[in-house]
Design an enzyme around this catalytic site. Structure first.
Site, PDB file in Angstrom:
ATOM      1  N   CYS A   1       2.957   2.522   3.151  1.00 21.79           N
ATOM      2  CA  CYS A   1       3.883   1.524   3.708  1.00 21.79           C
ATOM      3  C   CYS A   1       4.975   1.122   2.728  1.00 21.79           C
ATOM      4  O   CYS A   1       5.745   0.208   3.019  1.00 21.79           O
ATOM      5  CB  CYS A   1       3.104   0.274   4.128  1.00 21.79           C
ATOM      6  SG  CYS A   1       1.976   0.564   5.487  1.00 21.79           S
TER       7      CYS A   1
ATOM      8  N   CYS B   1       0.839  -1.199   0.000  1.00 27.10           N
ATOM      9  CA  CYS B   1       0.000   0.000   0.000  1.00 27.10           C
ATOM     10  C   CYS B   1       0.878   1.255   0.000  1.00 27.10           C
ATOM     11  O   CYS B   1       2.035   1.215   0.407  1.00 27.10           O
ATOM     12  CB  CYS B   1      -0.983  -0.026   1.165  1.00 27.10           C
ATOM     13  SG  CYS B   1      -0.239  -0.041   2.784  1.00 27.10           S
TER      14      CYS B   1
ATOM     15  N   CYS C   1       0.375  -2.521   8.611  1.00 18.82           N
ATOM     16  CA  CYS C   1      -0.066  -1.498   7.669  1.00 18.82           C
ATOM     17  C   CYS C   1      -1.583  -1.371   7.638  1.00 18.82           C
ATOM     18  O   CYS C   1      -2.119  -0.600   6.860  1.00 18.82           O
ATOM     19  CB  CYS C   1       0.468  -1.773   6.264  1.00 18.82           C
ATOM     20  SG  CYS C   1      -0.400  -3.086   5.428  1.00 18.82           S
TER      21      CYS C   1
END
Length: 51
Positions: free
Chosen positions: A19, A16, A44
């Site tokens: 992260c 993502c 995350c």
């Protein structure tokens, strides 16, 4: 799986957005994942590792 153009920009491991960061030459390929977290409690929101 389709090739992701981010691999060409230094992102060998893609997660993502908050992260994931590009890595520097010589860093481990997973160094860009969860880079801001304490290694003992990496999380995350999608992935949660608890001891």
């Amino acid at each position: 799986m389709p090739y992701n153009p981010l691999h060409d920009k230094g992102f060998p491991s893609i997660g993502c957005q908050p992260c994931t960061r590009a890595i520097e030459p010589g860093e481990d390929v997973r160094a860009g994942r969860w880079w801001w977290e304490n290694p003992e409690t990496k999380e995350c929101g999608l992935h949660n590792r608890k001891k």
